[in-house]
Design a protein around this motif. Structure first.
Motif, PDB file in Angstrom:
ATOM      1  N   THR A   3       0.832  -1.191   0.000  1.00 17.23           N
ATOM      2  CA  THR A   3       0.000   0.000   0.000  1.00 17.23           C
ATOM      3  C   THR A   3       0.868   1.243   0.000  1.00 17.23           C
ATOM      4  OG1 THR A   3      -1.745  -1.169   1.172  1.00 17.23           O
ATOM      5  CG2 THR A   3      -1.808   1.233   1.251  1.00 17.23           C
ATOM      6  N   HIS A   6       2.129   1.812  -3.442  1.00 22.07           N
ATOM      7  CA  HIS A   6       1.023   2.222  -4.301  1.00 22.07           C
ATOM      8  C   HIS A   6       0.684   3.684  -4.052  1.00 22.07           C
ATOM      9  CE1 HIS A   6      -3.051   2.131  -6.056  1.00 22.07           C
ATOM     10  NE2 HIS A   6      -2.485   1.265  -6.871  1.00 22.07           N
ATOM     11  N   THR A   7       0.618   4.103  -2.778  1.00 27.41           N
ATOM     12  CA  THR A   7       0.296   5.476  -2.439  1.00 27.41           C
ATOM     13  C   THR A   7       1.338   6.429  -2.984  1.00 27.41           C
ATOM     14  OG1 THR A   7      -0.844   4.760  -0.433  1.00 27.41           O
ATOM     15  CG2 THR A   7      -0.163   7.060  -0.523  1.00 27.41           C
ATOM     16  N   ILE A  10       0.711   7.429  -6.594  1.00 29.09           N
ATOM     17  CA  ILE A  10      -0.550   8.072  -6.945  1.00 29.09           C
ATOM     18  C   ILE A  10      -0.280   9.468  -7.470  1.00 29.09           C
ATOM     19  CG2 ILE A  10      -2.675   9.052  -5.999  1.00 29.09           C
ATOM     20  CD1 ILE A  10      -2.769   6.750  -4.054  1.00 29.09           C
ATOM     21  N   ILE A  15      -5.024   8.620 -11.381  1.00 32.03           N
ATOM     22  CA  ILE A  15      -6.322   8.430 -10.729  1.00 32.03           C
ATOM     23  C   ILE A  15      -7.435   8.729 -11.715  1.00 32.03           C
ATOM     24  CG2 ILE A  15      -7.875   9.278  -8.920  1.00 32.03           C
ATOM     25  CD1 ILE A  15      -5.255   9.967  -7.340  1.00 32.03           C
ATOM     26  N   GLU A  58      -8.858   0.344  -4.476  1.00 39.36           N
ATOM     27  CA  GLU A  58      -7.817   0.690  -5.452  1.00 39.36           C
ATOM     28  C   GLU A  58      -6.696   1.521  -4.835  1.00 39.36           C
ATOM     29  OE1 GLU A  58      -6.003   0.559  -9.176  1.00 39.36           O
ATOM     30  OE2 GLU A  58      -7.760  -0.557  -8.481  1.00 39.36           O
ATOM     31  N   TYR A  59      -7.034   2.426  -3.912  1.00 39.18           N
ATOM     32  CA  TYR A  59      -6.044   3.360  -3.380  1.00 39.18           C
ATOM     33  C   TYR A  59      -5.736   3.185  -1.904  1.00 39.18           C
ATOM     34  CZ  TYR A  59      -6.665   5.256  -7.933  1.00 39.18           C
ATOM     35  OH  TYR A  59      -6.725   5.371  -9.300  1.00 39.18           O
ATOM     36  N   VAL A  83      -9.302  11.410  -3.502  1.00 37.07           N
ATOM     37  CA  VAL A  83      -8.266  10.378  -3.348  1.00 37.07           C
ATOM     38  C   VAL A  83      -6.929  11.017  -2.990  1.00 37.07           C
ATOM     39  CG1 VAL A  83      -6.902   8.622  -4.542  1.00 37.07           C
ATOM     40  CG2 VAL A  83      -9.385   8.689  -4.841  1.00 37.07           C
ATOM     41  N   SER A  87      -5.170  10.287   0.590  1.00 39.81           N
ATOM     42  CA  SER A  87      -3.917   9.524   0.528  1.00 39.81           C
ATOM     43  C   SER A  87      -2.711  10.373   0.954  1.00 39.81           C
ATOM     44  CB  SER A  87      -3.689   8.985  -0.878  1.00 39.81           C
ATOM     45  OG  SER A  87      -3.455  10.053  -1.781  1.00 39.81           O
TER      46      SER A  87
END
Length: 96
Positions: A3, A6-7, A10, A15, A58-59, A83, A87
């Protein structure tokens, strides 16, 4: 991919692209980032919960409390902002 990784990856363009692909697959309609999804009748308020689940999975974010307002889901642009904010990718600390 964790995670955290992934973050870190972003960004608004990614997105927005993900959301457009998701919405177009679900609605079988081309969607512009600024299109009013609910006012135009493209999606229903019931579909909002599906959007919430998609964004959370997803996020790796949690959308709760005041963030569950329909205003945050009216357009792809608004969802992208949500998002990024949740995030921490918008450069602001929580509560700022």
């Amino acid at each position: 991919m964790t995670t955290e990784q992934h973050t870190q990856e972003i960004d608004a363009a990614a997105i927005e692209k993900d959301l457009l692909v998701f919405l177009e697959a679900k609605t079988k309609t081309a969607v512009e980032p600024s299109r009013e999804l609910f006012a135009s009748g493209l999606v229903s308020s019931m579909f909002a919960m599906e959007l919430v689940v998609h964004l959370e999975k997803e996020y790796g974010i949690s959308i709760v409390g005041t963030d569950l307002r329909l205003d945050n889901f009216r357009t792809v642009e608004r969802m992208t902002e949500l998002v990024l904010r949740l995030s921490g990718a918008d450069g602001k600390a929580d509560g700022a």
